[in-house]
Design a protein around this motif. Sequence first.
Motif, short mmCIF file in Angstrom:
data_model
loop_
_atom_site.label_atom_id
_atom_site.label_comp_id
_atom_site.label_asym_id
_atom_site.label_seq_id
_atom_site.Cartn_x
_atom_site.Cartn_y
_atom_site.Cartn_z
N SER A 2 -20.11 23.33 -51.41
CA SER A 2 -19.60 22.14 -50.74
C SER A 2 -19.60 22.33 -49.23
O SER A 2 -19.68 23.45 -48.72
N ALA A 3 -19.48 21.21 -48.50
CA ALA A 3 -19.42 21.27 -47.04
C ALA A 3 -18.22 22.08 -46.58
O ALA A 3 -18.29 22.83 -45.60
N SER A 4 -17.10 21.93 -47.29
CA SER A 4 -15.90 22.69 -46.94
C SER A 4 -16.13 24.19 -47.08
O SER A 4 -15.71 24.99 -46.23
N ASP A 5 -16.83 24.58 -48.15
CA ASP A 5 -17.14 26.00 -48.35
C ASP A 5 -18.08 26.51 -47.27
O ASP A 5 -17.94 27.65 -46.80
N ARG A 6 -19.03 25.68 -46.86
CA ARG A 6 -19.96 26.07 -45.80
C ARG A 6 -19.21 26.30 -44.49
O ARG A 6 -19.47 27.27 -43.77
N TYR A 39 -21.63 21.03 -38.93
CA TYR A 39 -20.44 21.78 -39.35
C TYR A 39 -19.67 22.30 -38.14
O TYR A 39 -18.43 22.26 -38.11
#
Length: 253
Positions: A2-6, A39
């Motif tokens: 996910s974007a949050s994990d990235r 990000y």
Amino acid sequence: MSASDRRQEILQLLYQHQRMRVAELSEMLGVSEVTVRRYLAQLAEEGKVRRYHGWAALASEAAAERSFRERAQQATEEKERIARQAASMVPDGATVMLSGGTTTARIVHHLRDRTGLTIITSALNIAAEVVEWESCRLIVCGGLVRDGSYQMIGPAAVATIQRLTADFAFIGVDGITTRHGLTTSDIFEAEVDAAMIRAARHAVVVADSRKLGRTGVAVIGPVSEVGTLITDHKASPHICRDLEDHGVEVVRV
């Protein structure tokens, strides 16, 4: 992922390396530079990173301090072998310059049994250890202490080094390539390291294999100014041959 994990992965990488180029983050994450910039923009809005042209850094000084402690725990076996090899070059009575860094801090542990040494350092943590030794003269550079690395930087540190000479200078770097030379993450630290290289009869770079082929923000100098690179056995044979072709003795341990 996910974007949050990235975004969390980007923060973790910045904790480890303090500052990184967008291109490096893109390669390590396996995503485009456009995605990395998106990000980073989100993290900057949250106050977690600072963005610069082509690279990014953690926003807080406290994070930089944690980064140093975390980096000290990375590649520990490799750094220990490198440090032992570096220390084996130093005879009794030598004058040794040591820059700041997690690998140079390990070198000093292996010099304690030498007699008649003169240790010149720009790193407070190294000075704090050496000051308790017997039969050793300690010279500490002045200057401003850079957050997170314990290294003293600025005109005062450079001026002190310029008035000295040494048999060896052991220099830690953030990156080494034949194109960009020796690099680090801070321009003022680069000036101090460059002064040490010029002051020493034999300049030795100590860097684990992760640093080979990488490029930091600030240039210390060309690889032609270095006599020896001590790295670990995981170092790329291609990069090592390239450095040797440019006159650098490469020792893999």
